[in-house]
Structures are given as structure tokens and as C-alpha cells.
Design an enzyme around this catalytic site. Structure first.
Site, short mmCIF file in Angstrom:
data_model
loop_
_atom_site.label_atom_id
_atom_site.label_comp_id
_atom_site.label_asym_id
_atom_site.label_seq_id
_atom_site.Cartn_x
_atom_site.Cartn_y
_atom_site.Cartn_z
N TYR A 137 -4.41 4.65 -3.56
CA TYR A 137 -5.26 4.60 -4.74
C TYR A 137 -6.07 5.88 -4.96
O TYR A 137 -6.68 6.06 -6.01
CB TYR A 137 -6.22 3.40 -4.65
CG TYR A 137 -5.57 2.09 -5.02
CD1 TYR A 137 -4.59 1.53 -4.21
CD2 TYR A 137 -5.93 1.41 -6.18
CE1 TYR A 137 -3.98 0.32 -4.54
CE2 TYR A 137 -5.33 0.21 -6.52
CZ TYR A 137 -4.37 -0.33 -5.70
OH TYR A 137 -3.78 -1.51 -6.04
N LYS A 188 2.01 -0.62 8.84
CA LYS A 188 3.44 -0.29 8.88
C LYS A 188 3.58 0.88 9.85
O LYS A 188 3.96 1.99 9.47
CB LYS A 188 3.93 0.04 7.46
CG LYS A 188 5.43 0.13 7.32
CD LYS A 188 6.15 -1.20 7.32
CE LYS A 188 7.65 -1.00 7.28
NZ LYS A 188 8.42 -2.26 7.46
N ASP A 221 5.38 -6.39 6.23
CA ASP A 221 6.50 -7.23 5.77
C ASP A 221 6.52 -8.55 6.53
O ASP A 221 6.67 -9.62 5.95
CB ASP A 221 7.84 -6.48 5.85
CG ASP A 221 8.05 -5.72 7.15
OD1 ASP A 221 7.12 -5.68 7.99
OD2 ASP A 221 9.15 -5.16 7.35
N ASP A 245 -3.90 -5.06 -1.80
CA ASP A 245 -3.66 -5.47 -3.19
C ASP A 245 -2.48 -6.43 -3.24
O ASP A 245 -2.55 -7.50 -3.85
CB ASP A 245 -3.39 -4.23 -4.05
CG ASP A 245 -3.02 -4.60 -5.48
OD1 ASP A 245 -3.74 -5.43 -6.07
OD2 ASP A 245 -2.01 -4.08 -5.99
N ASP A 249 -2.30 -11.05 -3.70
CA ASP A 249 -1.65 -11.84 -4.76
C ASP A 249 -0.81 -12.94 -4.11
O ASP A 249 -0.78 -14.08 -4.60
CB ASP A 249 -0.76 -10.96 -5.65
CG ASP A 249 -1.51 -10.44 -6.89
OD1 ASP A 249 -2.73 -10.26 -6.80
OD2 ASP A 249 -0.86 -10.25 -7.93
#
Ligand code: IPM
Ligand code: MN
Length: 345
Positions: A137, A188, A221, A245, A249
């Protein structure tokens, strides 16, 4: 009497309806708990931009900075090119007010159904600590030969030690204060070795400092899979801006949908105003139709009360939200749901 000055940015789409649905409840809480809210409305959003050319000026930032908190509905309009309002309002506020933590609880409220078969409220009660000022971002990057077949673009994931340390420390503190005292860092490390190398080193340091916290690490993941198959294992998840982010969701859907997901963009040191907003966007397709679920906004208001130190009022509001969700609100409009919450207080 405690007095708070609150900047209200209803914003775009369903933002104004969900915010106004919560106002009578806030007035009632103010009376009940001897609080004085001094609300100031600000018009920022798509229509204001189209009418005046202002997205969010530096003078407006100076005005906003004077408030104790910002209460925001939603930002984003189909009439404005994507990115202008999101970056110019939401991200500008998060960055310039150094709201470096985005707290996003994932909690199944009573009576609310999760789409995950067989899971109950016992399985879904964790909080995501999303780093809120760095990473992808940051906006570092650019393009060359744009519009040709040779076009080359980049967007960099940038983190400083300080950003990582303060975010992880905050998450360890949150974990320490919870019953289960569990923290899971999401990253990750197997691919994004530079950035997550740093996150891992800081995490290893803090693990030593917080022996009472049961800390673990998971790739992002795998975390998505576990959020669906075994969400009960999570208590505090902490991660980067972009991963936070995305996974929130997913978390929102598991807690009954975007209408049930709240967030707090906070500057823990209270050097600048923190901002409270539902996770959902402006949903222009249903805007102005009294269809949006205001409960996520109520939950964000609850987080605001908590952050301001009004613990009793926050608990009262949360109990009212629980009562309404438990009784069911299927088929009810934005205003009616708002009225139900107010009545329960
Ligand atoms: C969110 C939103 C924002 C984000 C957008 C609107 C800039 O998706 O708050 O999750 O990506 O952070
Ligand atoms: Mn998002």
C-alpha cells in the site's frame, strides 16, 4: 461528563445510510452514560469531489486532526476512477494520521449463520491485526512505456523495521490480554523472503519477550484454508497490509457477511485521531434503498467507544447488537435494524 469531538464522514453509496442508522443509538448511549459527543459532518467522497474538485485537502486534514476520532461510512464511487477516492481519502487518513493498526474482529454473533458447515460461535472468535501503513500500500513503484506492448510496471512491498516491530508488538499485547493468549503470524516466508525475513526475525525476538503468548506462524495460503476448515485455532492473527486486506474479506464472509464486519484504524499512542469504519465498501448497487445492514457500522461504533475508554457504553452497545442479531433481522431495512438496536439499549 466526558466529552468527545467526533468527525463524521458518511462518504459514498450506503455509507450515509448505515452511519445515520447508528446515530440515535449513539445519542441514547450519550444520555445513559453521561457522555457528550460533539459530531461534525464532513462531506468527503465522490459527490463532493465531483462538485468541488477536492478529494481531501491538507486544510481539511488540519481540521480533522482536531477531533478525537473519525467515524466513517464508506468511500468509493462508480462515478470516479478507482483509486482516486480510496487513495485520496481512506489511505491518506490512514497514512497521514499514522493509524498503523487495523483491528478487524472475526466473530460470529448470536443467531448469525456462518456459511461454514457445522461451525458455531465457539469456532469463530478471533481478531486480525492488519498492519495499516506499509507494504504494497506504500505506493512505491511505477511504469514505463505505458500503453505500449513494452509496458513495464512495478509495485513494491516496502516495510521498515519500525513498522514491523510496532505492529507485531501491538499484536503480542492484544494476544497477552486475551483469554487464550494465542498469536499466529501470517506471511509468505517461502517466497517473499526479504519482507518476511524481517517479519520473522522481529517475531522471533518478540516471542522471547512474550513467553506467556503461544505464538505460531502460517503461510497466507494455508491460513485461508484454515480460516475455513479450522477457524477455532485462531485467537489473534497478525499480518501485512495486503494480506490483512484479503484475509479479512474471507473472515467477514465466515462471520455472516460484509454486513457483520467492523474495523478500527488506530494510532495506539493517540497522537492523532483514530478512525472507525465497517469493512464493507460503498455498495453503490444497493445505495439509497434502505437495504444495507448497519450492524457492521454499529460494531465499529462499539470499537470507537472502547477506544475512547467508554467501556460500559461499548459493552451495552455490543449487548444490544447481540440481542438484535439473536432475534434475527432478516428482511428488515437499514433504519429498522438501527431502531431495534436503539430500542435494546
Ligand atoms: C478495506 C478496503 C480498502 C483497503 C480500499 C477501499 C482502499 O478494501 O478497508 O479493506 O484496501 O484497505
Ligand atoms: Mn478490503
Amino acid at each position: 461528563m466526558s466529552k468527545y469531538s467526533i468527525a463524521v464522514i458518511p462518504g459514498d453509496g450506503i455509507g450515509p445510510e448505515v452511519v445515520s442508522a447508528t446515530m440515535p443509538a449513539l445519542d441514547k448511549l450519550a444520555q445513559k452514560y453521561n457522555i457528550e459527543f460533539d459530531f461534525t459532518d464532513y462531506p468527503f467522497g465522490g459527490d463532493h469531489y465531483i462538485a468541488t474538485g477536492e478529494v481531501l485537502s491538507d486544510e481539511s486534514m488540519v481540521a480533522l486532526k482536531k477531533h478525537d476520532a473519525i467515524y466513517l461510512g464508506a468511500v468509493g464511487s462508480p462515478k470516479v476512477k478507482p483509486g482516486i477516492l480510496e487513495k485520496g481519502i481512506l489511505l491518506k487518513l490512514r497514512f497521514e494520521f499514522d493509524q498503523y493498526i487495523n483491528l478487524r474482529p472475526v466473530k460470529l454473533y448470536p443467531g448469525v449463520e456462518t456459511p461454514i458447515k457445522g461451525k458455531t460461535a465457539e469456532d469463530l472468535d478471533y481478531v486480525v491485526v492488519r498492519e495499516n501503513t506499509g507494504g504494497l500500500y506504500t505506493g512505491v513503484g511505477g511504469g514505463t512505456m505505458v500503453g505500449t506492448t513494452s509496458e513495464a510496471v512495478s509495485q513494491s512491498m516496502v516495510y521498515t523495521y519500525t513498522q514491523v516491530e510496532r505492529c507485531l508488538r501491538f499484536a503480542f499485547e492484544v494476544a497477552k490480554g486475551r483469554d487464550r493468549k494465542k498469536l499466529c503470524m501470517i506471511g509468505k516466508t517461502n517466497v517473499l523472503t526479504h519482507v518476511f525475513g524481517l517479519w520473522e526475525r522481529v517475531y522471533d525476538q518478540l516471542k522471547e519477550e512474550y513467553p506467556m503468548v503461544e505464538a505460531s506462524y502460517m503461510h497466507v495460503d494455508a491460513a485461508c484454508m484454515h480460516m475455513v476448515t479450522n477457524p477455532a485455532q485462531f485467537d489473534v492473527m497478525v499480518t501485512t497490509n495486503m494480506f490483512g486486506d484479503i484475509i479479512t474479506d474471507l473472515g467477514a464472509v465466515t462471520q455472516g457477511g460484509m454486513g457483520m464486519a467492523a474495523s478500527a484504524n488506530i494510532n495506539p499512542e493517540k497522537l492523532t485521531p483514530s478512525m472507525f469504519e465497517p469493512v464493507h465498501g460503498s455498495a453503490p448497487d444497493i445505495a439509497g434503498q434502505n437495504k444495507a445492514n448497519p450492524l457492521a457500522t454499529f460494531m465499529s461504533a462499539k470499537m470507537m467507544l472502547d477506544f475512547l475508554g467508554e467501556k460500559e457504553a461499548a459493552a451495552d452497545l455490543d449487548a444490544a447488537i447481540c440481542a438484535v442479531s439473536e432475534a434475527g433481522f432478516e428482511g428488515l431495512g437499514t433504519d429498522a435494524i438501527g431502531q431495534l438496536v436503539t430500542d435494546k439499549l
